[in-house]
Design an enzyme around this catalytic site. Structure first.
Site, PDB file in Angstrom:
ATOM      1  N   HIS A 513       0.851  -1.265   0.225  1.00  0.00           N
ATOM      2  CA  HIS A 513      -0.045   0.341  -0.028  1.00  0.00           C
ATOM      3  C   HIS A 513       0.518   1.364   0.421  1.00  0.00           C
ATOM      4  CE1 HIS A 513      -3.655   2.187   1.367  1.00  0.00           C
ATOM      5  NE2 HIS A 513      -2.910   3.764   2.095  1.00  0.00           N
ATOM      6  N   GLU A 514       1.975   1.291   1.361  1.00  0.00           N
ATOM      7  CA  GLU A 514       2.864   2.884   0.956  1.00  0.00           C
ATOM      8  C   GLU A 514       3.744   2.456  -0.354  1.00  0.00           C
ATOM      9  OE1 GLU A 514       1.687   4.851   3.311  1.00  0.00           O
ATOM     10  OE2 GLU A 514       0.798   3.508   4.002  1.00  0.00           O
ATOM     11  N   HIS A 517       1.746   4.472  -2.640  1.00  0.00           N
ATOM     12  CA  HIS A 517       2.200   6.239  -3.159  1.00  0.00           C
ATOM     13  C   HIS A 517       3.313   6.372  -3.572  1.00  0.00           C
ATOM     14  CE1 HIS A 517      -1.157   7.135   0.135  1.00  0.00           C
ATOM     15  NE2 HIS A 517      -1.013   6.601   0.656  1.00  0.00           N
ATOM     16  N   HIS A 520       3.011   6.220  -7.133  1.00  0.00           N
ATOM     17  CA  HIS A 520       2.585   7.824  -7.546  1.00  0.00           C
ATOM     18  C   HIS A 520       3.680   9.364  -7.661  1.00  0.00           C
ATOM     19  CE1 HIS A 520      -1.559   9.880  -6.719  1.00  0.00           C
ATOM     20  NE2 HIS A 520      -1.024  10.173  -8.507  1.00  0.00           N
TER      21      HIS A 520
END
Length: 727
Positions: A513-514, A517, A520
């Protein structure tokens, strides 16, 4: 123009940090003197100096000294003032180039200081730093308030926003101008002088309260450690025992075992410990952070924060804080956000009842004469998992090596984004702790340099709990292409020297998940720095989506290998994991929704003055039918997302809003000819959902990717819940 980091705890954390000055513009002579003084000081203060070295320059983490911080912040703000003075003193009519673009370049020295400030705040906090933080919080808030109260600056911005030139700008330039304008208009720029003063005073006080709230939680996390002896380790897996021993040794308690007051330590202990009274003690300690009626209690702070937020948005003409907060989010209104959550809530609590019934039956079968309490939930859920699905979490853990999972993330990034990650030689790039490692990110095809990725994976004293991503430098190209310096931070427990660090399935998902980021940030292709910002109920979408690649065959077969034998996870174990994918979904959804709903309801109050946060939390959840065996994921007195700043205030619902997009987008991959590695869908993912950042309205971006709006049905299918029409 840059976004204010959340850790500053100012009232403008969700707005753009542009620069500031007094409402009256200093003379050019004063501005020149300030510039000269700041330039001279930059030469001796390492926190202010431009980054040097390879990769377009990197933070000088090896030269960080707390003694330099206060002066660096003050000098950085002075330089920021000088930068902004040049814009407001420009005799030419306001234009996109001389006002909006000019704002993008202000305060570079202060930006560098903020990078170091963020490390001390999140990764290396200490009593000395917290004293500086308390001293500087109101000064930083005052500085931020001046931004939106600079009449000369706002007049120039408004002139561009309402000009004929606006229509001739590119769509990206129009979006930038709109974001800058709204950042002012929605944060006090249109108020009269008396209102502006009150607005600024409120922000100053809030900055102090946010800092104190955050430090209170950290104090409780550091102050409560449970030390066990060998007779109290019943049920704990070997990996957790070794990690607890290492944690105790690092605290000077050789021969004992430390269960720290963080989620990464609490969660596995509650899952495996056979010592019910100790489970209760660990549970109480963790969920009482900030709520112990002592010097670190946060309830009075919360009441004051809510009252001040309400007063502040009242000055702007809004009925409540939530209405103000959501006006530029995907949800648009608090009611739309609440409607989404309440459409899922009945199914979530109904599933909890089923889960508790299964656990209660198993406890009775085992001869345990108890009623399931919150500190029992994880323990008996794990046993039900074994009984129902023949799935042992500790067995799964043997295949989840931290280093191998990192390699898996690199593999996924290579397949979807064409990124290659190469370790940077130790010592060639400064780091702030010996645990931090650095990789260079390049394009696999061309070898083009994209940026660096820093990883700080392990828990330690002074590091805030949880997992997060941050960027030390975001991509932009308006004044020369800038690379990305991205970072992931976790709190995994170190194992014994030389042994693999094994983590849970939930932690593995969080790791992915992290990293989402980080991807992104690394995939950004925007022209202007401000457009690297995000819309809160959208920015979690990209990271949530990346979790889906953990269960792809390519990752399982290559990287989920046994830490001793090196053999890939057996097909039958993979099947069990997939079969149990929706297991315990009632618990996970309910604990999250309870936090998100309480957050939104608190900020929808017409008059929160004098509120008792504990009573509000208790009474509201009871009225909603909250199961007694489950507690909020983040209880109000420790809800740092919401009360250590404003990043998620009235916006914690955003995780679920984003998950609707996540589930819907995942189905697009699942239905594609190439599955989760389909080249065409991956290309659209990067083009429309990652590289554009905030240069395109999120709703438009998602429609460009999917061809339609997202539907909630995919979310309900993912969780194994009945569709709304079936409930």
């Amino acid at each position: 123009m840059k976004l204010i980091p959340i850790w500053l705890g100012t009232a403008l954390v969700s707005v753009s940090l542009l620069g500031c000055t007094d409402n009256s513009t200093p003379s050019s002579q004063q501005s020149t003197v300030a510039t000269e003084q700041t330039t001279q000081s930059e030469q001796v203060n390492p926190l202010l100096q431009p980054w040097t070295g390879p990769y377009q320059g990197v933070p000088a983490f090896d030269k960080m000294k707390l003694a330099d911080l206060t002066a660096a912040l003050e000098l950085g703000m002075a330089q920021h003032l000088a930068d902004i003075d040049k814009i407001t003193a420009n005799p030419e009519a306001a234009s996109f180039e001389n006002t909006i673009v000019a704002l993008e370049g202000v305060g570079e020295a202060l930006d560098r200081v903020f990078t170091y400030y963020g490390i001390w705040s999140a990764n290396q906090s200490s009593e000395e730093f917290r004293a500086i933080q308390r001293e500087m919080a109101p000064k930083l808030s005052e500085f931020s308030s001046k931004i939106t109260q600079n009449e000369a600056l706002f007049k120039r911005i408004a002139a561009v926003y309402h000009s004929e030139q606006m229509q001739s700008l590119t769509s990206e330039q129009q979006r930038l101008t709109k974001l800058v304008y709204l950042g002012f208009a929605n944060n006090g720029a249109t108020l009269n002088e008396e209102q502006k003063k009150r607005y600024a005073d409120i922000n100053q006080r809030l900055a102090q309260l946010y800092t104190k709230f955050s430090n209170n939680v950290l104090a409780d996390e550091e102050g409560y450690v449970l030390y066990l002896n060998a007779e109290q380790l019943g049920g704990l897996p070997d990996s957790l025992v070794k990690a607890a021993a290492a944690a105790a040794t690092s605290r000077g308690k050789e021969g004992m075992y430390a269960i720290t007051n963080t989620r990464s330590s609490m969660d596995p202990f509650l899952t495996y410990s056979t010592e019910r009274e100790l489970r209760k003690q660990v549970w109480n300690t963790y969920y009482s952070r900030g709520d112990n009626a002592d010097e670190h209690d946060n309830n009075a702070l919360i009441a004051e924060i809510l009252a001040l937020r309400d007063e502040r948005v009242g000055l702007l003409g809004f009925d409540n804080y939530a209405t103000w907060r959501l006006q530029d989010r995907m949800a648009k209104t608090p009611q739309r956000a609440m409607d989404l959550m309440m459409s899922v809530w009945p199914a979530a609590i109904a599933r909890v009842q089923e889960e508790v019934a299964d656990m209660q039956a198993l406890a009775k079968q085992q001869g345990d004469d108890i009623s399931i309490e919150p500190w029992d939930y994880r323990f008996y859920a794990e046993q039900v998992r074994k009984a129902k699905y023949d799935l042992n979490s500790d067995e799964v853990k043997q295949y989840l090596q931290l280093d191998k999972l990192r390699e898996a993330m690199f593999y996924v990034a290579g397949r979807l984004f064409n990124f290659n990650f190469t370790p940077v030689a130790e010592g060639s790039v400064p780091v702030f702790h010996q645990d931090v490692k650095v990789w260079e990110v390049t394009d696999k095809t061309t070898g083009k340099h994209i940026g660096l990725w820093y990883l700080d994976p392990f828990a330690r004293t002074g590091k805030r709990s949880g997992a997060w991503a941050t960027s030390y430098r975001g991509y932009s190209k308006y004044d020369g292409v800038k690379n990305v310096l991205s970072s992931n931070n976790s709190n995994f427990i170190k194992g014994a020297p030389g042994e693999a660090v094994l983590i849970s399935w939930d932690d593995a998902e969080t790791y992915f998940h992290e990293f989402g980021h980080a991807l992104h940030a690394l995939s950004s292709n925007v022209t202007y720095p401000t457009l690297n910002g995000g819309v809160r109920d959208y920015t979690e979408f990209q990271s949530q989506l990346l979790e889906r690649w953990l269960l792809t065959d390519e990752v399982i077969n290559q990287f989920l290998v046994h830490h001793k034998t090196g053999e890939a996870m057996p097909a039958e174990l993979v099947a069990k994991i997939k079969n149990a994918a929706t297991f315990n979904e009632g618990f996970k959804t309910t604990e999250y929704l309870a936090s998100a709903i309480i957050d939104l309801k608190l900020h929808m109050l017409d008059d929160p003055k004098g509120i008792d946060p504990d009573a509000f939390e208790r009474d509201t959840l009871a009225a909603m039918g909250m199961p007694s065996q489950v507690v909020m994921r983040h209880r109000t007195p420790q809800f740092g997302h919401v009360f250590s700043g404003e990043g998620y205030a009235a916006a914690y619902y955003g995780y679920m809003w984003a998950e609707v997009l996540t589930s819907d987008a995942a189905e697009a991959f699942a239905q594609a000819p190439g599955g989760f590695y389909d080249k065409n869908v991956a290309a659209k993912l990067v083009e429309y959902l990652f590289s554009v950042r905030n240069a395109l309205d999120p709703e438009e971006a998602y429609r460009a990717f999917r061809g339609r709006d997202a539907k909630i049905e995919a979310l309900m299918r993912d969780r194994g819940f009945p569709l709304p029409s079936e409930q």
